[in-house]
Design a protein around this motif. Structure first.
Motif, PDB file in Angstrom:
ATOM      1  N   GLY A  17      -5.441  -6.353  -4.778  1.00 16.80           N
ATOM      2  CA  GLY A  17      -6.142  -5.400  -5.572  1.00 16.80           C
ATOM      3  C   GLY A  17      -5.222  -4.299  -5.971  1.00 16.80           C
ATOM      4  O   GLY A  17      -4.184  -4.061  -5.440  1.00 16.80           O
ATOM      5  N   LEU A  18      -5.920  -3.270  -6.468  1.00 20.98           N
ATOM      6  CA  LEU A  18      -5.350  -2.060  -7.376  1.00 20.98           C
ATOM      7  C   LEU A  18      -6.113  -0.833  -6.810  1.00 20.98           C
ATOM      8  O   LEU A  18      -5.724   0.182  -7.502  1.00 20.98           O
ATOM      9  N   ARG A  19      -6.730  -0.694  -5.785  1.00 22.53           N
ATOM     10  CA  ARG A  19      -7.498   0.272  -5.305  1.00 22.53           C
ATOM     11  C   ARG A  19      -6.587   1.658  -5.365  1.00 22.53           C
ATOM     12  O   ARG A  19      -5.882   1.441  -4.717  1.00 22.53           O
ATOM     13  N   ASP A  20      -7.261   2.550  -6.444  1.00 23.55           N
ATOM     14  CA  ASP A  20      -6.537   3.883  -6.110  1.00 23.55           C
ATOM     15  C   ASP A  20      -5.146   3.713  -6.545  1.00 23.55           C
ATOM     16  O   ASP A  20      -4.350   4.948  -6.175  1.00 23.55           O
ATOM     17  N   ASP A  62      -1.562  -6.481  -2.214  1.00 24.18           N
ATOM     18  CA  ASP A  62      -2.447  -5.381  -2.046  1.00 24.18           C
ATOM     19  C   ASP A  62      -1.578  -4.080  -2.620  1.00 24.18           C
ATOM     20  O   ASP A  62      -0.816  -3.463  -1.936  1.00 24.18           O
ATOM     21  N   VAL A 110       0.581  -1.231   0.182  1.00 21.08           N
ATOM     22  CA  VAL A 110      -0.151   0.035   0.191  1.00 21.08           C
ATOM     23  C   VAL A 110       0.971   1.284  -0.019  1.00 21.08           C
ATOM     24  O   VAL A 110       1.816   1.511   0.889  1.00 21.08           O
ATOM     25  N   ALA A 163      -2.731  -1.192  -3.282  1.00 18.48           N
ATOM     26  CA  ALA A 163      -3.622   0.254  -3.065  1.00 18.48           C
ATOM     27  C   ALA A 163      -2.796   1.477  -2.724  1.00 18.48           C
ATOM     28  O   ALA A 163      -1.851   1.362  -2.196  1.00 18.48           O
ATOM     29  N   ASP A 164      -3.248   2.401  -3.597  1.00 19.87           N
ATOM     30  CA  ASP A 164      -2.678   3.751  -3.540  1.00 19.87           C
ATOM     31  C   ASP A 164      -0.964   3.692  -3.707  1.00 19.87           C
ATOM     32  O   ASP A 164      -0.451   4.396  -3.847  1.00 19.87           O
TER      33      ASP A 164
END
Length: 205
Positions: A188-191, A168, A150, A170-171
């Motif tokens: 995941g690849l959120r943001d 993860d 992250v 993310a960001d």
């Protein structure tokens, strides 16, 4: 030396070294330098190195178990084939360190600078790498599994044709990264920042 005889100094380099285990200490640089004079494999168990300057030391093949390494400096240290298990090393400095074949497991490595480190064939498993900086690292064979990345800086790294298990991102800054033909299993690849990132043929599931 007689013909056909063995050079003792050459043979000694291939003899298995003894092991010294240091438990429950807070070693400073002088203590570590003294231990290195023993020419043994060092095992640090439940030791606290917080804030200690270990830059440029040769700690190849050392093992760190349940150690606290907050803001410890390993700048340009020789750390090839080291093992790190259940360590806490937030904000430590591994810039320009040689970490070829190093193994990190179940460790909190948040906000570490790995800038220009040699990470070829190194592995991170079940680790927290939140906010880590991987700028300009050498990483052929580097692997991550079940790891938090992250907010990490992973710009221009290649994950092409890799199977990425529970990562993860993310960001994270993934600008210019190559994920072509990669397989994402969980994570995941959120943001995440994905400017100029390539995903051709990737299995994002």
């Amino acid at each position: 030396m007689l013909p056909g005889s063995t050079n003792p100094s050459h043979a000694a380099r291939f003899m298995s070294r003894s092991t010294i285990t240091i438990t429950g200490e807070s070693p400073d640089r002088i203590r570590v330098e003294q231990l290195l004079l023993e020419n043994a494999t060092l095992v640090f168990d439940d030791c606290d190195f917080s804030g200690v300057d270990l830059s440029r030391l040769d700690l190849q093949e050392a093992q760190f178990r349940n150690c606290v390494l907050l803001e410890t400096s390993f700048y340009a240290a020789r750390l090839a084939r080291t093992q790190w298990q259940r360590c806490r090393a937030g904000h430590a400095d591994f810039e320009s360190a040689d970490l070829v074949d190093a193994r990190f497991a179940s460790s909190d490595l948040n906000n570490i600078s790995w800038r220009r480190a040699k990470l070829a064939s190194a592995s991170f498993r079940s680790c927290k790498l939140t906010g880590a900086n991987f700028e300009e690292v050498s990483y052929l064979g580097l692997s991550f599994e079940d790891t938090l990345l992250v907010g990490a800086d992973l710009r221009r790294m290649s994950f092409r044709k890799m199977t990425l298990v529970d990562l993860d991102f993310a960001d994270a800054d993934l600008s210019g990264c190559d994920f072509r033909d990669a397989v994402f299993e969980g994570g995941g690849l959120r943001d995440a920042h994905i400017k100029d990132t390539r995903f051709d043929g990737a299995d994002l599931r």
